[in-house]
Design an enzyme around this catalytic site. Structure first.
Site, mmCIF file in Angstrom:
data_model
loop_
_atom_site.group_PDB
_atom_site.id
_atom_site.type_symbol
_atom_site.label_atom_id
_atom_site.label_comp_id
_atom_site.label_asym_id
_atom_site.label_seq_id
_atom_site.Cartn_x
_atom_site.Cartn_y
_atom_site.Cartn_z
ATOM 1 N N SER A 116 54.379 -75.478 -49.349
ATOM 2 C CA SER A 116 54.969 -74.203 -49.388
ATOM 3 C C SER A 116 55.661 -73.960 -48.207
ATOM 4 O O SER A 116 55.640 -72.787 -47.886
ATOM 5 C CB SER A 116 53.657 -73.239 -49.448
ATOM 6 O OG SER A 116 54.284 -71.966 -49.864
ATOM 7 N N HIS A 156 55.876 -66.139 -19.256
ATOM 8 C CA HIS A 156 54.731 -66.729 -20.487
ATOM 9 C C HIS A 156 55.391 -67.350 -21.569
ATOM 10 O O HIS A 156 56.250 -67.012 -22.098
ATOM 11 C CB HIS A 156 54.017 -65.399 -20.633
ATOM 12 C CG HIS A 156 52.932 -65.790 -21.709
ATOM 13 N ND1 HIS A 156 51.871 -66.398 -21.602
ATOM 14 C CD2 HIS A 156 52.928 -65.514 -23.201
ATOM 15 C CE1 HIS A 156 50.863 -66.448 -22.675
ATOM 16 N NE2 HIS A 156 51.620 -66.020 -23.643
ATOM 17 N N SER A 158 53.940 -69.237 -25.097
ATOM 18 C CA SER A 158 52.773 -69.570 -25.997
ATOM 19 C C SER A 158 53.435 -69.626 -27.345
ATOM 20 O O SER A 158 54.392 -69.267 -27.928
ATOM 21 C CB SER A 158 51.831 -68.210 -26.049
ATOM 22 O OG SER A 158 50.901 -68.227 -26.961
ATOM 23 N N GLY A 160 51.073 -68.906 -29.871
ATOM 24 C CA GLY A 160 50.344 -67.678 -30.788
ATOM 25 C C GLY A 160 49.456 -68.162 -31.758
ATOM 26 O O GLY A 160 49.037 -67.460 -32.606
ATOM 27 N N ARG A 161 48.813 -69.319 -31.482
ATOM 28 C CA ARG A 161 48.011 -69.923 -32.629
ATOM 29 C C ARG A 161 46.427 -69.983 -31.858
ATOM 30 O O ARG A 161 46.352 -69.745 -30.861
ATOM 31 C CB ARG A 161 48.366 -71.360 -33.041
ATOM 32 C CG ARG A 161 49.895 -71.181 -33.493
ATOM 33 C CD ARG A 161 50.304 -72.446 -33.810
ATOM 34 N NE ARG A 161 49.636 -73.102 -35.101
ATOM 35 C CZ ARG A 161 50.374 -74.135 -35.589
ATOM 36 N NH1 ARG A 161 51.415 -75.022 -35.069
ATOM 37 N NH2 ARG A 161 49.935 -74.542 -36.698
ATOM 38 N N SER A 166 46.072 -73.664 -30.163
ATOM 39 C CA SER A 166 46.732 -72.952 -29.196
ATOM 40 C C SER A 166 47.359 -73.619 -27.917
ATOM 41 O O SER A 166 46.802 -74.748 -27.643
ATOM 42 C CB SER A 166 45.605 -71.798 -28.722
ATOM 43 O OG SER A 166 46.044 -71.349 -27.722
ATOM 44 N N ASN A 170 51.696 -69.958 -18.116
ATOM 45 C CA ASN A 170 52.301 -68.902 -17.376
ATOM 46 C C ASN A 170 52.901 -69.779 -16.076
ATOM 47 O O ASN A 170 52.343 -70.355 -15.486
ATOM 48 C CB ASN A 170 51.221 -67.760 -17.109
ATOM 49 C CG ASN A 170 50.306 -67.091 -18.114
ATOM 50 O OD1 ASN A 170 51.310 -66.399 -19.073
ATOM 51 N ND2 ASN A 170 49.178 -67.142 -18.051
#
Length: 282
Positions: A116, A156, A158, A160-161, A166, A170
């Site tokens: 998908s 920062h 990231s 976002g997981r 993850s 920083n």
């Protein structure tokens, strides 16, 4: 008549000498809360990665059966959006701004219809810092090298997981840029604020403590280089050429090494891609 003809070359010589040492025209004032391009803004509809990190798919948040299977395609889309907003300009009546910057880099498995067409990885990078643009000559009076800009920021980054995928860290970053004609050189250094980030404690072993960037304009062709880390050598090569006027350029990018994305910070990537770049970013 002979006297007039003899004086013309001398006059032309004087004009050339003045042109070489004259300061460039001042840059337009940056407006508060204006939305400006920051780093490169581009879309690569077709990229090929010869060394796909299949192990990154082996996590519960992916939601696909990955046991022993090749989930990710070698071909995918890659694009980056990068903007900055001056929050306070001309601090102390100097070419010094307080700014907010935001860069988003995404890897889209657009051609992976079996699963998908998921977004394999997205990195978010907000920063807040100061930007100084002195545009001053470096060296002797006849030098063509100019100190173009200096940035210092809290950064920062990231993906976002959630765990186990993850990735974040920083940093305090500093970036200086010098220019000489069509050549631009930049050095970006950083230091971690969290010395042992739990998601990626060895990230500095792979990305090092900074990166060197260079760009050179040869006619309408623009060539770029990024290099970092002696321990895990990484290089990115760029080429672009105007396509529609001066704003949109055809763009080719080659990346080899570590840290192309946070999920691949410790996995070597070998990618080439073609697409479009919007002029204005660094």
């Amino acid at each position: 008549m002979p006297d007039a003809e003899a004086s013309e070359p001398a006059t032309a010589d004087i004009k050339v000498a003045r042109t070489d040492t004259a300061a460039p025209p001042p840059k337009p004032t940056r407006r508060v809360l204006a939305i400006l391009p920051y780093r490169k803004n581009y879309a690569l509809p077709v990229t090929y990665n010869a060394d796909v990190n299949q192990s990154a798919a082996q996590g519960p948040s992916i939601g696909v059966p990955v046991s022993g299977e090749h989930v990710y395609d070698h071909a995918e889309m890659k694009f980056q959006i990068s903007l900055e907003v001056p929050l306070w300009t001309r601090i102390l009546n100097r070419p010094l701004d307080l700014y907010f910057g935001y860069t988003q880099l995404a890897f889209f498995q657009a051609y992976n219809t079996e699963y998908s067409s998921p977004f394999r990885e997205t990195n978010y990078e907000p920063e807040l810092g100061f930007h100084w643009q002195p545009d001053m000559r470096i060296g002797s009076r006849g030098s063509r090298w100019r100190f173009a800009s200096l940035r210092v920021a809290a950064d920062h980054q990231s993906n976002g997981r959630s765990d186990p995928l993850s990735r974040s860290w920083n940093r305090i970053t500093g970036e200086a840029t010098v220019q000489r004609g069509d050549l631009s050189l930049g050095l970006r250094l950083w230091t971690q604020l969290d010395s042992n980030p739990p998601d990626n404690p060895d990230i500095e072993d792979y990305l090092g403590f900074g990166e060197l960037r260079a760009s050179y304009d040869l006619g309408q062709h623009r060539f770029g280089l990024m290099a970092r880390s002696f321990q895990h050598p990484t290089v990115q090569l760029d080429w672009s050429y105007p396509l529609f006027g001066e704003r949109v350029r055809v763009y080719a990018q080659y990346f080899n090494g570590y840290g192309e994305s946070l999920i691949d910070y410790n996995h070597s990537v070998n990618r080439i891609g073609v697409g479009f770049l919007v002029e204005g970013g660094g």
